[in-house]
Design an enzyme around this catalytic site. Sequence first.
Site, short mmCIF file in Angstrom:
data_model
loop_
_atom_site.label_atom_id
_atom_site.label_comp_id
_atom_site.label_asym_id
_atom_site.label_seq_id
_atom_site.Cartn_x
_atom_site.Cartn_y
_atom_site.Cartn_z
N ASP A 202 43.23 -73.12 29.71
CA ASP A 202 44.55 -73.45 30.25
C ASP A 202 44.64 -74.95 30.48
O ASP A 202 44.97 -75.42 31.56
CB ASP A 202 44.80 -72.68 31.55
CG ASP A 202 46.26 -72.69 31.98
OD1 ASP A 202 47.14 -72.82 31.11
OD2 ASP A 202 46.51 -72.57 33.19
N ASN A 207 46.21 -79.48 34.92
CA ASN A 207 44.80 -79.21 35.19
C ASN A 207 43.90 -80.38 34.82
O ASN A 207 42.68 -80.24 34.71
CB ASN A 207 44.34 -77.95 34.45
CG ASN A 207 44.79 -76.68 35.15
OD1 ASN A 207 44.98 -76.68 36.37
ND2 ASN A 207 44.95 -75.61 34.40
N ASP A 219 40.15 -76.11 37.49
CA ASP A 219 40.69 -74.76 37.29
C ASP A 219 40.29 -74.11 35.98
O ASP A 219 41.04 -74.14 34.98
CB ASP A 219 42.22 -74.78 37.41
CG ASP A 219 42.79 -73.38 37.57
OD1 ASP A 219 42.00 -72.43 37.71
OD2 ASP A 219 44.03 -73.24 37.55
#
Length: 315
Positions: A202, A207, A219
């Site tokens: 992701d 992030n 994350d």
Amino acid sequence: MSAAAPYAALSPDVVLAAVDAAGSWSDGRLLALNSYENRVFQVGLEDGGVVVAKFYRPGRWSDAAIAEEHAFAIELAAAELPMVAPLVIDGQTLLRHEGYRYALYPRRGGRAPSLESRDQLEWLGRLLARIHAVGSRERFVARTTLDRATMIQAPMRAALGSDLLPAHLFDAYRHAAGRVDDAVAQRFEAVGPVRQLRLHGDCHPGNVLWTDAGPHFVDLDDARTGPAVQDLWMLAGDEPMMDALLEGYGQFRDFDPGELALIPALRAMRQVHYAGWIAERWHDPAFPAAFPFAAEARWWEQHIADLHEIADDLF
């Protein structure tokens, strides 16, 4: 805890007590950070420090899958990569308190990267290549794979099984999502086998935190197995940006240019997944508050139209 409201019992007192139970005495300062899937808090400590406490959504990941997430983060940090890894408390990273599973992380500040900067994009490309070099060493066992079953078919079932999808749009949605599934399958078949590795999963700009010393990644909650291009396309809004990322990437790791043809399929998978994710989580009170548009028939009508357009482009 209730499946309909999994965080109803996660009061500020419970959060602070969980931090205390891990041996980091809190001073009462508590700040909720932006997170929908899990619950994440910045907690002040009596010694003046700060930790970030991440409480995992009940039932989403198995203990083994969370352990793989933590182990991957620690492996990356050990390779001197700027990945924020969980703190090890008495030999453990996955902790428990009042029925919740949680982990503590050091706080790392930063700002969003400037993706208009070629220098920053090349820097990120070099780091992603090094992350993928580590990711290719081993395989995930408990975590999912970036595939149609996970990213299209399961979210599609969630949407079809939810009262959020208007009844009169049920068949239209099923047809549109099915067309995307078929188109994605054809695109993957046309590209052929690609190398699979452990990914961030992701890697969007939110992030990546940039400091004066450079970037760091946070994350790994969506870490999974998939093609390298998955961690690249979410940072590249256009072809020149992708060229800059790949310029940096190629300094540390070879990239198969054939994977670029997967980007439209990966983007399509994410769009189907997004609607199914909202539908599946609608019982969580945070979701109607954050995504009120999903309760409107016109949003689903537009989503269905978008899916048909995506399928047309992929075929």
